[in-house]
Design an enzyme around this catalytic site. Structure first.
Site, PDB file in Angstrom:
ATOM      1  N   ASP A  80       0.787  -1.240   0.000  1.00 48.40           N
ATOM      2  CA  ASP A  80       0.000   0.000   0.000  1.00 48.40           C
ATOM      3  C   ASP A  80       0.818   1.288   0.000  1.00 48.40           C
ATOM      4  OD1 ASP A  80      -2.660  -0.981  -0.098  1.00 48.40           O
ATOM      5  OD2 ASP A  80      -2.453  -1.671   1.964  1.00 48.40           O
ATOM      6  N   ASP A 132      -6.336  -3.717  -6.629  1.00 52.80           N
ATOM      7  CA  ASP A 132      -6.023  -2.412  -6.030  1.00 52.80           C
ATOM      8  C   ASP A 132      -4.561  -2.009  -6.271  1.00 52.80           C
ATOM      9  OD1 ASP A 132      -7.793  -4.212  -4.746  1.00 52.80           O
ATOM     10  OD2 ASP A 132      -7.978  -2.952  -2.984  1.00 52.80           O
TER      11      ASP A 132
HETATM   12  N1  GLY Z   1      -7.353  -1.043  -1.128  1.00 51.53           N
HETATM   13  C1  GLY Z   1      -8.310  -1.477  -0.188  1.00 51.53           C
HETATM   14  C2  GLY Z   1      -9.693  -1.217  -0.609  1.00 51.53           C
HETATM   15  O1  GLY Z   1      -9.973  -0.771  -1.698  1.00 51.53           O
HETATM   16  O2  GLY Z   1     -10.563  -1.477   0.196  1.00 51.53           O
END
Ligand code: GLY
Length: 424
Positions: free
Chosen positions: A125, A190
């Site tokens: 992330d 993501d």
């Molecule tokens: N990247 C985590 C979400 O979209 O919940």
């Protein structure tokens, strides 16, 4: 006299020729004229958001990062949460709009506390965390120390790339939703969003490795996450020894084969951004395909703010976990998926043929209008200080269902600023 006139004519012609590539380029990014009434709405929404973030700021202690507002209580996290970059990033967009130095002061205080995150390697992330915060700060102020932090962050992120798989590992490991299997090299859609940090690092340093990793990851995601109909899987688990796909499933969607709305939005935004950085037509095709899947879906509500998953309760889509599709009624929306998609469409509209670009831009305008209406945009002083209502985080885990979310705000503010930039 005559000769002089001729000279002027030739001079003007040469000037026109020299200017031509520039104006074409400029035109490419903004084929559709922004509409005056949407511009007015955008300005009003940004003004209201400035007031709202002053209110949000007042609710927070210096070590609290806003995440959501549930059951009448503001929920905060530390900057180490995946959402850490969105609050300072949102403040910077609002500063850019308003030149309000109190918002800038708050953003800078948050950035200072986020610097140590540049060495985090525990998950994927870091792109979200550092590019949305320091990336915007560098865009606005071009300070060398911000650039250095971003490059160091990219180094940390790149350490999660495994050449045997050709991907950045999203999480170290996770149990499947039915609890029966351990996924050892999970990659989630993501992750496309984190690649922007890597492209930045290559441009900042001249070192191609970061961008090479980003491109390889995007290629593998295109191959293994994106389905033939341009919807996508949330999670792909790889065999780290052979690079083979072990499973395709979900952690946050309704079922393994469903279209989780925010995953779709991450894909549209991510592939648009990778096309911007590479000019590789395969990525543009993927971004378009994913956008068209979203916008043409028969289950997209009239106001174009999607349900949290496009397939909730539909025949042929079975949750891999004990979930009653009627548990939440009406089916919750996800304003974050809408905000991410609007921001992406405003960019994608500049890369496609005129007719498609017009369609994307008009749809983005309609979505912005919905999000800016009282149905989704909170009254100042309400909603815990967040701008948008009705987003959904992790419905399968009963986490943050139909609430405000800091990342819905961030991409909404980004979309407003992108729309505003169209007029320039
Ligand atoms: N990247 C985590 C979400 O979209 O919940």
């Amino acid at each position: 006299m005559k000769r002089c006139f001729k000279k002027i004519l030739i001079g003007s012609y040469l000037l026109l020729l020299a200017a031509a590539p520039l104006s074409v380029k400029a035109q490419k990014q903004r084929r559709v004229q922004p509409r005056a009434e949407v511009q007015a709405m955008v300005t009003e929404s940004l003004q209201a958001s400035v007031h709202q973030y002053h209110y949000l700021k007042q609710q927070l202690k210096p070590d609290q990062w806003p995440r959501t507002f549930e059951n009448g209580k503001l929920q905060t996290v530390t900057p180490y949460a995946w959402t850490g970059g969105f609050y300072p990033g949102g403040l910077l967009y609002l500063y850019e709009f308003s030149h309000d130095h109190n918002l800038l002061k708050e953003a800078r205080a948050r950035l200072e506390k986020m610097e140590p995150l540049k060495t985090v390697t525990a998950h994927h992330d870091l792109g979200f965390m550092m590019y949305c915060s320091f990336g915007n700060a560098y865009r606005l102020f071009e300070k060398p120390e911000y650039k250095a932090i971003l490059v160091r962050s990219a180094q940390s992120l790149a350490r999660r790339f495994d050449p045997r798989v050709g991907c950045i590992q999203s999480w170290d490991q996770v149990k499947s939703l039915d609890g029966k299997r351990l996924l050892k090299f999970p990659v989630i859609i993501d992750n496309m969003m984190n690649l922007e940090l890597l492209f930045f690092a290559s441009k900042a340093t001249g070192e191609p490795l970061y961008k090479d990793i980003a491109i390889k990851h995007a290629e593998m995601t295109m191959k293994n996450h994106v389905r033939p109909d341009f919807s996508c899987y949330h999670v792909v688990d790889y065999d780290v020894e052979t690079g083979a796909v072990k499973s395709r499933e979900t952690q946050q969607g309704f079922s393994d084969n469903s279209a989780w709305s925010r995953g779709q939005a991450w894909g549209i935004y991510g592939f648009t951004m990778v096309y911007r950085e590479t000019k590789d037509a395969r990525f543009l095709q993927t971004a378009k395909g994913m956008a068209d899947f979203f916008l043409n879906h028969p289950n997209l509500p009239k106001d174009k703010i999607p349900y949290w998953d496009f397939n909730v309760g539909q025949a042929g889509f079975d949750p891999p976990w004990n979930f009653d599709p009627l548990k939440y009624q009406p089916v919750p929306r996800d304003a974050s998926a809408a905000a991410i998609t609007v921001s992406a469409l405003l960019e994608l509209a500049g890369y496609v043929d005129r007719k498609t670009g017009d369609r994307y831009q008009r749809t983005a305008e309609a979505m912005l209008q919905s999000l800016s209406s009282p149905a989704y945009r909170a009254v100042t002083g309400e909603n815990g200080g967040f701008v948008l209502k009705h987003a959904s985080g992790g419905v399968p885990g009963n986490i943050e269902v139909d609430v405000p979310l800091i990342y819905a705000d961030y991409y909404y503010l980004e979309a407003l600023m992108r729309y505003r930039a169209l007029k320039k």
